[in-house]
Design a protein around this motif. Structure first.
Motif, PDB file in Angstrom:
ATOM      1  N   CYS A 124       0.831  -1.206   0.000  1.00 42.71           N
ATOM      2  CA  CYS A 124       0.000   0.000   0.000  1.00 42.71           C
ATOM      3  C   CYS A 124       0.868   1.259   0.000  1.00 42.71           C
ATOM      4  CB  CYS A 124      -0.923  -0.013   1.216  1.00 42.71           C
ATOM      5  SG  CYS A 124      -2.022   1.423   1.336  1.00 42.71           S
ATOM      6  N   LEU A 125       1.908   1.262   0.838  1.00 37.13           N
ATOM      7  CA  LEU A 125       2.796   2.414   0.926  1.00 37.13           C
ATOM      8  C   LEU A 125       3.619   2.569  -0.351  1.00 37.13           C
ATOM      9  CD1 LEU A 125       4.036   4.761   2.472  1.00 37.13           C
ATOM     10  CD2 LEU A 125       5.589   3.141   3.579  1.00 37.13           C
ATOM     11  N   GLN A 126       4.129   1.455  -0.883  1.00 43.87           N
ATOM     12  CA  GLN A 126       4.922   1.532  -2.102  1.00 43.87           C
ATOM     13  C   GLN A 126       4.095   2.072  -3.263  1.00 43.87           C
ATOM     14  OE1 GLN A 126       8.436   0.717  -2.510  1.00 43.87           O
ATOM     15  NE2 GLN A 126       7.838   2.048  -4.210  1.00 43.87           N
ATOM     16  N   GLU A 127       2.831   1.683  -3.314  1.00 44.05           N
ATOM     17  CA  GLU A 127       1.946   2.171  -4.367  1.00 44.05           C
ATOM     18  C   GLU A 127       1.742   3.686  -4.246  1.00 44.05           C
ATOM     19  OE1 GLU A 127      -2.129   0.599  -6.539  1.00 44.05           O
ATOM     20  OE2 GLU A 127      -1.823   0.187  -4.419  1.00 44.05           O
ATOM     21  N   PHE A 128       1.626   4.167  -3.000  1.00 50.47           N
ATOM     22  CA  PHE A 128       1.441   5.601  -2.782  1.00 50.47           C
ATOM     23  C   PHE A 128       2.703   6.380  -3.153  1.00 50.47           C
ATOM     24  CE2 PHE A 128       1.260   9.282   0.291  1.00 50.47           C
ATOM     25  CZ  PHE A 128       0.278   9.985  -0.401  1.00 50.47           C
ATOM     26  N   ILE A 129       3.870   5.851  -2.803  1.00 53.52           N
ATOM     27  CA  ILE A 129       5.134   6.490  -3.164  1.00 53.52           C
ATOM     28  C   ILE A 129       5.248   6.606  -4.686  1.00 53.52           C
ATOM     29  CG2 ILE A 129       7.648   6.173  -3.209  1.00 53.52           C
ATOM     30  CD1 ILE A 129       7.381   4.913  -0.398  1.00 53.52           C
ATOM     31  N   ASP A 130       4.970   5.521  -5.377  1.00 52.40           N
ATOM     32  CA  ASP A 130       5.037   5.526  -6.848  1.00 52.40           C
ATOM     33  C   ASP A 130       4.036   6.528  -7.422  1.00 52.40           C
ATOM     34  OD1 ASP A 130       6.939   3.543  -6.656  1.00 52.40           O
ATOM     35  OD2 ASP A 130       5.544   1.904  -7.064  1.00 52.40           O
ATOM     36  N   TYR A 131       2.873   6.611  -6.796  1.00 50.43           N
ATOM     37  CA  TYR A 131       1.829   7.514  -7.292  1.00 50.43           C
ATOM     38  C   TYR A 131       2.269   8.972  -7.170  1.00 50.43           C
ATOM     39  CZ  TYR A 131      -2.793   9.592  -7.982  1.00 50.43           C
ATOM     40  OH  TYR A 131      -3.850  10.328  -8.467  1.00 50.43           O
ATOM     41  N   ILE A 132       2.873   9.335  -6.039  1.00 51.23           N
ATOM     42  CA  ILE A 132       3.339  10.713  -5.836  1.00 51.23           C
ATOM     43  C   ILE A 132       4.333  11.106  -6.927  1.00 51.23           C
ATOM     44  CG2 ILE A 132       4.668  12.249  -4.334  1.00 51.23           C
ATOM     45  CD1 ILE A 132       3.595  10.675  -1.949  1.00 51.23           C
TER      46      ILE A 132
END
Length: 300
Positions: A284-292
């Motif tokens: 979940c966190l990795q997906e958010f980092i990539d999204y930013i």
């Protein structure tokens, strides 16, 4: 005593066999034997008696078995609780500019495509966010200054600019018509500054250094840690300030203040995405980092 020893012990008692316990836990039989031996040595008690055909358990073994089952049950329940609590929860620390002017658009866009993600957000100055991230209080941070901590990834994700913001009066309107803000005007005009540990303050200091002006040369009218309060004080005529362009544009649109652009080389400042190096982010966190990084890659 460690958790693996307790797991081996429980398996041996339940399977009534070292061989079957090893198969159940996908361990070698010598490993199981070592775990039991260390437990017995630490507890100074005989727990399991091997015979040629089977094993026998001692009264203390049964006491420990009940205790070990309770411990492992509590451990599994704790892990399940934490997984449920943090699986889609992102603990985010943000400094003033990111929290007020980046997060609203970012989280709104992210929430449209990731409705199950929940955020716990803490707002403070950049240095405080760095410190708390290193302490494990957050999963990720968005700040206005670079950190040289070897324990953190620090990735620029947004380019901002610093501007001078002034009251709307005859003096500054005349300067606006001329199109420039003379650096010498900073020396005889009251100035409102951010607190020492903010990224905006560091950026303002870099600009002042580039024009050979030191903070002690300024007529400091106030130091405030709230960006909105600074804009309101400028609008009321208390003094001028050096702020993020992203934060100051609404004041210009509302005709509450005037903005003066700074030379490009000294005006640029980045906002940074930071997170620890010493663990792998959950999906979940990795997906958010990539999204930013993707969200701002082609916009700013």
């Amino acid at each position: 005593m460690d958790f693996k020893q307790l797991q081996s012990f429980i398996a041996v008692v339940e399977c009534k066999s070292f061989t079957q316990a090893a198969k159940k836990l996908y361990l070698s039989q010598p490993s199981i034997s070592t775990h039991i031996q260390k437990l017995e040595e630490e507890l100074h008690s005989r727990l399991i008696i091997r015979t040629t055909k089977s094993i026998e358990v001692t009264p203390r073994c049964l006491e420990l078995y009940d205790c070990a089952c309770e411990i492992t049950k509590r451990w599994k329940n704790l892990l399940k609780h934490w997984d449920n609590e943090t699986g889609n929860m992102i603990r985010l620390g943000a400094s003033t500019i990111p929290s007020a002017y980046i997060l609203p658009e970012l989280l709104s866009a992210y929430g449209n495509t990731h409705p199950g993600t929940c955020f716990s957000i803490h707002q403070s100055n950049s240095q405080d966010i760095i410190s708390k991230l290193l302490q494990g209080d957050f999963d990720i941070g968005l700040i206005g200054m670079q950190t040289d901590s070897s324990a953190l990834h620090c990735i620029p994700f947004y380019e901002d600019r610093m501007v001078i913001i002034t009251p709307v009066n005859e003096y500054f309107l005349a300067l606006k018509q001329q199109g420039t803000f003379p650096p010498k005007a900073l020396l005889h005009t009251p100035v409102i500054l951010r607190e020492q540990q903010s990224g905006s303050k560091k950026s303002a200091e870099r600009f002042l250094e580039s024009i050979n002006i030191h903070e002690e040369d300024l007529l400091v009218a106030a130091r405030i840690n709230d960006q909105e309060a600074i804009k309101n004080l400028v609008a009321q005529g208390l003094g001028i300030s050096i702020l993020s362009e992203r934060a100051a544009r609404n004041c210009e649109r509302e005709n509450r203040a005037l903005l003066f652009e700074l030379p490009k080389d000294s005006a640029r400042r980045s906002l940074y995405l930071i997170y620890p190096k010493n663990y792998l982010p959950n999906p979940c966190l990795q997906e958010f980092i990539d999204y930013i990084l993707q969200f701002y890659s082609g916009l700013h």
